[in-house]
Every structure is written in C-alpha cells, then in structure tokens.
Write an enzyme that holds these catalytic residues in place. Sequence first.
Site, PDB file in Angstrom:
ATOM      1  N   GLY A  12       0.777  -1.239   0.000  1.00 59.00           N
ATOM      2  CA  GLY A  12       0.000   0.000   0.000  1.00 59.00           C
ATOM      3  C   GLY A  12       0.807   1.287   0.000  1.00 59.00           C
ATOM      4  CG  MET A  91      -1.385  -7.686  -6.790  1.00 54.06           C
ATOM      5  SD  MET A  91      -0.633  -6.897  -8.233  1.00 54.06           S
ATOM      6  CE  MET A  91       0.688  -5.976  -7.474  1.00 54.06           C
ATOM      7  CG  HIS A 110       1.384  -1.474 -15.740  1.00 52.98           C
ATOM      8  ND1 HIS A 110       1.121  -2.743 -15.254  1.00 52.98           N
ATOM      9  CD2 HIS A 110       2.427  -1.587 -16.584  1.00 52.98           C
ATOM     10  CE1 HIS A 110       1.970  -3.593 -15.815  1.00 52.98           C
ATOM     11  NE2 HIS A 110       2.786  -2.922 -16.612  1.00 52.98           N
TER      12      HIS A 110
END
Length: 208
Positions: A12, A91, A110
């Site tokens: 995170g 994910m 990304h």
Amino acid sequence: MKNIVVLVSGGGTNLQALIDAEKNGIIKSGKITAVVSSNPNAYALERAEKNNIATAVIRRKDYEDFKSYDLALTDLLKSLNADLVVLAGFMTILGHEVISAFENKMINIHPALIPSFCGEGFYGLRVHEAALEKGVKLSGATTHFVTEECDAGPIIMQRAVEVKNDDTPETLQRRIMENVEWKILPLSVELFCSGKIRVKDNKTIISD
Ligand code: GAR
C-alpha cells in the site's frame, strides 16, 4: 467533492501516497472514503485504519465462481458510492460487471511505460524483471483508465526513469515508485476529481 475508493492487495505505498496527497492538498477535489483489499493481511489495511478510513476485504476464493465475485465487488463499490475507483497495487483480475459499471471512472497504476511490459502476467516485480531482461534504458509508470483489455485503457499520465547498469528488479521498482508512481497517481486522481480528463477514441484529453 468526489468520493474515492482505493483497491489494494499488498503493502500500500501507493495508497499512502494518496493519503499524503490528500493531507498536503495535492488532492483537493476528492476524498478517500474507503479502502477495499483482496487480501485480509495487506499492510495497506493498517495504513487505512491509521488514517480513519473505512476498510473492507473481498476475496476471490470466497466466491463460487468469477461471475458472482464480479457482481459482489460491483455491489460493494456501488454501496460505497464510489465516484472514482483507484487500483493501487490491486492484484486480482476484474470482470465485465465492475469494469462496465465504472467505465472511465476506474484508474490503475502500472509500473512500466505502457504498452511495454504490460498485460496479463505483468504485475509487481515481474514487470521490472522483464524490463531488465530486455535491457531497456528507460522505464517508468503509467496511469490509465481500466478497460476489459488488461492495461490497454486510455493513458492518463506517464513518466520515465533511467535504468542503471547495476539495477536489480528491486532497485528499479523502488526508483520507479519513488520518482514516478507516488507522484503521478495522486496527480491523476486530482485531474479526474477536478473534471479535467476527457476520453475520446480510447485516448485522454487533459485540460489545464
Ligand atoms: C506498485 O508498483 C504498482 O504499480 C504495482 O504493484 C505495486 C504495488 O505496490 N501494480 C501492478 O503491478 C499492477 N499490474 P504498493 O502496494 O506498495 O502500492
């Protein structure tokens, strides 16, 4: 003020960058109201709790099939009244229901310069391993809207860093996070929340 829901799976640090950006006024047109994790042990959940942000966990394996998981995640995000969904190291593959419910309202980060090193199977450290294997001299990160084709939605922001001779996947990942991800994700979120992003022909047009 836009209602922002952040989807996470791991450490995170991108979530932390968003929380910090809200505190220091880089994000001023939106508020993070909930963090949803695919992993009950994600440290990202602790980051949310420390900042009094509501949390929820939704695991693919708790659903009989992909369709029911997709519907449950869609219902959860709708019940949280999300105006913007941010995938910050999330994910788990997303399905048609949730992607269509949040068309041009879901931003992913990304860790490569799309269209390089992206698509299915390219996530986390694997992206940096592939970049080093190819021997690229520049890599970076990309924010984009989520569409059904993995990592192929309209690009919002990109920034590059130099790849060094002695880089490992870990050092490259760290340089990209620090110099690019933690900056362009909050900036992209503020651009969205302040209504400055328009999408036309699978491209974004950003107004100043
Ligand atoms: C980040 O590098 C993010 O770009 C990447 O996972 C990491 C999560 O780190 N996302 C992907 O690879 C998605 N395909 P974080 O949990 O510390 O933000």
